[in-house]
Design a protein around this motif. Structure first.
Motif, short mmCIF file in Angstrom:
data_model
loop_
_atom_site.label_atom_id
_atom_site.label_comp_id
_atom_site.label_asym_id
_atom_site.label_seq_id
_atom_site.Cartn_x
_atom_site.Cartn_y
_atom_site.Cartn_z
N ALA A 480 10.77 17.74 -5.67
CA ALA A 480 11.95 18.08 -5.23
C ALA A 480 11.97 18.77 -3.66
O ALA A 480 12.85 18.29 -3.06
CB ALA A 480 12.52 19.28 -5.78
N GLN A 481 10.87 19.05 -3.23
CA GLN A 481 10.82 19.72 -1.90
C GLN A 481 10.26 18.36 -1.19
O GLN A 481 9.97 18.61 0.39
CB GLN A 481 9.76 20.64 -2.01
CG GLN A 481 10.03 21.92 -2.36
CD GLN A 481 9.14 23.16 -2.20
OE1 GLN A 481 8.44 23.32 -1.44
NE2 GLN A 481 9.14 23.81 -3.40
N GLY A 482 10.06 17.50 -1.58
CA GLY A 482 9.46 16.16 -0.82
C GLY A 482 8.24 16.25 -0.08
O GLY A 482 7.43 15.64 0.81
N LEU A 483 7.03 17.10 -1.06
CA LEU A 483 5.74 17.03 -0.44
C LEU A 483 5.08 16.02 -1.27
O LEU A 483 3.75 15.89 -0.94
CB LEU A 483 5.27 18.54 -0.99
CG LEU A 483 6.04 19.68 -0.16
CD1 LEU A 483 5.66 21.10 -0.77
CD2 LEU A 483 6.00 19.40 1.18
N ILE A 484 5.45 15.45 -2.47
CA ILE A 484 4.87 14.29 -3.18
C ILE A 484 5.97 13.32 -3.32
O ILE A 484 7.25 13.65 -3.32
CB ILE A 484 4.05 14.66 -4.14
CG1 ILE A 484 4.77 15.49 -5.20
CG2 ILE A 484 2.68 15.15 -3.81
CD1 ILE A 484 4.11 15.51 -6.42
N ALA A 485 5.63 12.05 -3.59
CA ALA A 485 6.59 11.21 -3.98
C ALA A 485 6.22 10.31 -5.16
O ALA A 485 5.12 10.56 -5.45
CB ALA A 485 7.15 10.39 -2.70
N VAL A 486 7.44 9.63 -5.77
CA VAL A 486 7.05 8.65 -6.84
C VAL A 486 7.10 7.19 -6.49
O VAL A 486 7.91 6.79 -5.50
CB VAL A 486 7.85 8.87 -7.81
CG1 VAL A 486 7.71 7.83 -9.11
CG2 VAL A 486 8.15 10.21 -8.45
N GLU A 487 6.13 6.45 -6.86
CA GLU A 487 6.25 5.11 -6.26
C GLU A 487 5.72 4.26 -7.28
O GLU A 487 5.06 4.47 -8.32
CB GLU A 487 4.93 4.91 -5.07
CG GLU A 487 4.69 3.55 -4.44
CD GLU A 487 3.58 3.43 -3.46
OE1 GLU A 487 3.78 3.75 -2.47
OE2 GLU A 487 2.45 3.41 -3.75
N GLY A 488 6.35 3.03 -7.16
CA GLY A 488 6.14 1.84 -8.09
C GLY A 488 6.93 2.06 -9.59
O GLY A 488 7.28 2.97 -9.91
N GLU A 489 6.55 0.91 -10.34
CA GLU A 489 7.01 0.75 -11.52
C GLU A 489 6.50 1.73 -12.40
O GLU A 489 7.24 2.29 -13.50
CB GLU A 489 6.75 -0.66 -12.07
CG GLU A 489 7.13 -1.02 -13.49
CD GLU A 489 6.83 -2.12 -14.01
OE1 GLU A 489 6.91 -2.40 -15.26
OE2 GLU A 489 5.98 -2.98 -13.27
N TYR A 490 5.24 2.30 -12.43
CA TYR A 490 4.77 3.11 -13.28
C TYR A 490 4.80 4.75 -12.65
O TYR A 490 4.23 5.74 -13.50
CB TYR A 490 3.03 2.93 -13.47
CG TYR A 490 3.08 1.42 -13.95
CD1 TYR A 490 3.53 1.26 -15.44
CD2 TYR A 490 2.60 0.34 -13.55
CE1 TYR A 490 3.31 0.04 -15.91
CE2 TYR A 490 2.46 -0.76 -13.66
CZ TYR A 490 2.87 -1.12 -15.12
OH TYR A 490 2.72 -2.52 -15.63
N GLY A 491 5.58 4.95 -11.74
CA GLY A 491 5.81 6.38 -11.26
C GLY A 491 4.37 6.98 -10.86
O GLY A 491 4.45 7.93 -11.08
N THR A 492 3.87 6.37 -10.15
CA THR A 492 2.50 7.02 -9.48
C THR A 492 2.63 7.91 -8.48
O THR A 492 3.83 7.76 -7.62
CB THR A 492 1.62 5.82 -9.20
OG1 THR A 492 2.07 5.20 -8.13
CG2 THR A 492 0.86 5.09 -10.15
N LEU A 493 2.29 9.03 -8.37
CA LEU A 493 2.31 10.10 -7.25
C LEU A 493 1.66 9.50 -5.81
O LEU A 493 0.38 9.34 -6.10
CB LEU A 493 1.82 11.33 -7.50
CG LEU A 493 2.49 11.89 -8.85
CD1 LEU A 493 1.98 13.53 -9.30
CD2 LEU A 493 4.05 11.92 -8.86
N VAL A 494 2.11 9.84 -4.84
CA VAL A 494 1.71 9.45 -3.50
C VAL A 494 2.01 10.61 -2.53
O VAL A 494 2.96 11.33 -2.92
CB VAL A 494 2.20 8.06 -3.09
CG1 VAL A 494 1.75 6.91 -3.80
CG2 VAL A 494 3.57 7.96 -3.06
N LEU A 495 1.52 10.69 -1.42
CA LEU A 495 1.66 11.78 -0.52
C LEU A 495 2.72 11.27 0.28
O LEU A 495 3.16 10.14 0.41
CB LEU A 495 0.51 11.95 0.42
CG LEU A 495 -0.95 12.26 -0.13
CD1 LEU A 495 -1.91 12.75 0.72
CD2 LEU A 495 -0.76 13.47 -1.32
N THR A 496 3.48 12.15 1.04
CA THR A 496 4.27 11.88 1.95
C THR A 496 4.06 12.46 3.50
O THR A 496 2.90 13.18 3.70
CB THR A 496 5.75 12.58 1.63
OG1 THR A 496 5.53 14.05 1.73
CG2 THR A 496 6.06 12.10 0.10
N GLU A 497 4.97 12.34 4.40
CA GLU A 497 4.86 12.77 5.75
C GLU A 497 4.41 14.34 5.53
O GLU A 497 3.95 15.02 6.66
CB GLU A 497 5.80 12.24 6.68
CG GLU A 497 5.74 10.77 6.86
CD GLU A 497 6.76 10.55 7.76
OE1 GLU A 497 7.40 11.42 8.53
OE2 GLU A 497 6.82 9.34 8.43
#
Length: 674
Positions: A480-497
């Motif tokens: 919610a705070q934008g400190l991580i993000a969801v990516e791809g079909e399987y909803g993997t977690l990735v870093l953000t800026e």
């Protein structure tokens, strides 16, 4: 035009039975009666319909109302006719002769109000028809449907600017219950109303208690909520998918709560039957996608529940606003969890639309997440979203005010979680979803952890200070705070800026602790023993039996005519009658909500009920089957969803669905359009 200032007030009393307008209604009515355009933002239950009905009755000609759902036009028209208003509609549910008859009445000036779907106004034949008659007012209801980036966009609304171009001297009034400043501006621009006067009422619905709970087992949580807090009440449960609506409705029925599903995948007959039951039966629960609710004016909806996260604050406000139209206490309840956030992010990334559309959708979701995760008053946050300052920062009637959540320094926890994402990427070239990352942090040697040797990572087991539920809450809040993000079909977690400053120790992360579960207000065993007189609880003891007798009489009349009980009289009117005990037709005429037509139709019956009570009010009238307790604010005039007596004994009329009407897996729009 030659009308006096009191014409509107006289019409209000004569037709609708009220002595005075409420809030800005009178200013809006006077402005439109005088020929001015208006854009009106007024919350559900605030009395928007009067703002175009009164001018249509006062000005010369016929008021043309653009209404988005043809499924409810018959009901709206029947309700107005019950008040003595000459109303009609033209849509695809009618055969040729019926349409021709209605067109003739319009041209002859025999209609006060004519309802049309926006799709019909794209036809040259409809525009030619309107040119042959006299139009007093154009009313564009649910005007937010014109906003392309809004939550309820309807393409046919974009063509409605033609009304101002072809009839520049006819006042237009655009009305909606839900609009941000941006949507407000878009309504004005797309409808071509640059000189319109804007009226913005408060968006506050103080009778609604807003509550959001952590999602665990949502169906069981919903059942507990209904059994403990709303036994026997009518309400709406919103789910994201069609499959969920059907499974949830089945689950509630198995557990003793009468419920029906509603979604665009059901055939038209089933949808119409379920909608009809919801309007007529006491205590029925409808489990629906967002295809259900627009145009439904049922006043005694006591709760709206969400089992899935809405896509926007506008959608949430519009849907929760269907509760408590009568001004009585109601609940907006939602179960919200990590998977909701992941799912919505995936839908945005994988959905149709260009990058600009995805950015707007993400911004809508971010605002919704901010409402869910706030540690401050939810009502205040809602009002600020719509550009209004709350009267006070704490409303006292939402979960964050009733049980204020604590915040805690989650910086170290955030660093541990982000570090795990980094280790997986750098050391293994892998990306995983929240479940695997939490298992690593908790030091769980699951089959998947062992398969990928994740127990050999340096971060394995470093998160034992938090429980799994706490870690899931942390992930949800970091998303919610934008400190991580969801990516791809399987909803993997990735870093953000924004992840870098947290990992580097340059940014503090505050997280909220979940509030403890509020104490139950009743017990499960009380569900079937809800007192029938609940709506009359404010009455003096001696007035309660009179009120109950009036409700029973109203229920019998409603059953005879095949209409919802509140179409005959609202509970507010019955309460006043039970308290005042008028003894003549003239005295009864002084009761709020009793116009000339209803006084003539029902006055003698009411007096007969009252006559069975002595001065002490102890002799009860014979009671037919009890009618549903219902009410609405005193000046919301458009009695909703009336099914005429001629249809009462048969299946509800089902509108014809247009050829090629789109179906959406997630039910983006209802199927009942022109």
């Amino acid at each position: 035009m030659d009308v006096t200032e009191s014409d509107a007030r006289r019409t209000l009393h004569r037709v609708f039975g009220y002595e005075a307008f409420r809030g800005e209604q009178e200013a809006i009515v006077d402005h439109v009666v005088a020929g001015g355009d208006a854009v009106v933002l007024m919350p559900t239950g605030g009395g928007k319909s009067l703002c175009y009905q009164i001018p249509s009755l006062v000005r010369s000609g016929t008021g043309v109302v653009v209404s988005p759902l043809i499924a409810l036009m018959q009901d709206q028209v029947d309700a107005l006719r019950a008040l003595g208003v000459r109303a009609g509609f033209i849509n695809s549910t009618q055969d040729f002769d019926e349409r021709r008859s209605m067109e003739a009445q319009f041209v002859a000036g025999e209609l006060d109000l004519l309802y049309l779907a926006p799709e019909r106004l794209r036809l040259d034949s409809t525009l030619a028809l309107l040119s042959r008659g006299e139009v007093s007012v154009f009313a564009i209801d649910e005007a937010h449907c014109v906003a392309q980036w809004g939550h309820d966009f309807r393409p046919d609304y974009l063509a409605l600017s033609v009304l101002g171009e072809r009839w520049p001297d006819v006042p237009r009034i655009a009305l909606t219950a839900t609009a941000t400043a941006a949507t407000h501006e878009e309504i004005t621009r797309r409808l071509g109303m640059p000189d319109a006067k804007h009226f913005v009422a408060s968006f506050d619905r103080p009778n609604i208690q807003y509550r959001i709970v952590p999602k665990a087992d949502p169906k069981k949580q919903l059942l507990s909520f209904l059994e403990e807090e709303h036994p026997g009440d009518a309400g709406i449960v919103y789910c994201l998918s069609r499959n969920s609506t059907e499974k949830t409705a089945e689950y509630l029925c198995r557990n003793g709560i009468e419920a029906v599903p509603y979604h665009a995948g059901l055939d038209a007959g089933t949808r119409a039957a379920h909608q009809s039951r919801f309007l007529r039966e006491e205590g029925l629960v409808v489990v629906a996608t967002i295809a259900f609710g627009m145009g439904i004016d049922k006043p005694d909806v006591r709760f709206v529940a969400h089992l899935d996260l809405p896509k926007s604050v506008e959608g949430y406000y519009q849907e929760t606003g269907r509760a408590g139209r009568d001004g009585l206490p109601s609940t907006a309840w939602m179960a919200y969890g990590l998977q909701d956030v992941v799912q919505q992010r995936k839908l945005i990334q994988g959905g149709e639309g260009d990058e600009s559309f995805r950015r707007r959708a993400a911004a809508h979701l971010d605002s919704m997440l901010a409402l869910c995760e706030t540690v401050r008053c939810r009502r205040a946050q809602l009002l600020k979203y719509f550009g209004q300052e709350p009267a006070q920062e704490s409303c006292g009637n939402c979960d964050t005010c009733l049980t204020p959540p604590e915040s805690w320094d989650g910086t170290v926890a955030a660093q541990k979680l982000l570090s795990t994402v980094v280790r997986l990427k750098r050391e293994r070239g892998q990306k995983f979803g929240a479940g695997q990352i939490i298992d690593i942090l908790l030091g769980r040697k699951t089959a998947k952890v062992i398969q990928f040797d994740h127990d050999q990572l340096s971060v394995f087991g470093i998160g034992g200070e938090l429980t799994e539920a706490e870690w899931r809450g942390a992930v949800r809040q970091l998303l919610a705070q934008g400190l991580i993000a969801v990516e791809g079909e399987y909803g993997t977690l990735v870093l953000t800026e924004q992840s870098g400053p947290v990992l580097g120790g340059g940014r503090e992360v505050l997280l909220r602790k979940e509030a403890p579960k509020p104490a139950s207000r009743s017990t499960k065993g009380e569900r079937k023993a809800k007192p029938q007189a609940a709506a009359g609880a404010e009455l003096a003891p001696e007035a309660v039996p009179v009120f109950e007798a009036l409700r029973a009489w109203r229920g019998a009349r409603a059953k005879e005519q095949g209409v919802p009980a509140y179409v005959i009289f609202h509970d507010a009117t019955l309460r006043e009658i039970a308290t005042v005990r008028p003894d003549s037709t003239s005295a009864l005429g002084g009761i709020s909500g009793l116009g000339e037509k209803k006084l003539a139709t029902y006055g003698e019956g009411v007096l007969e009920v009252l006559a069975t009570f002595g001065e002490a009010g102890t002799t009860a009238a014979p009671a037919p089957d009890p009618a549903p307790a219902s009410d609405r604010p005193p000046l919301e005039s458009s009695a909703p969803a009336v099914v005429p007596a001629a249809r009462a004994s048969s299946a509800p009329a089902v509108p014809s669905a247009p050829d090629g009407d789109p179906e959406f897996d997630w039910d983006e729009e209802p199927p009942e359009y022109e």
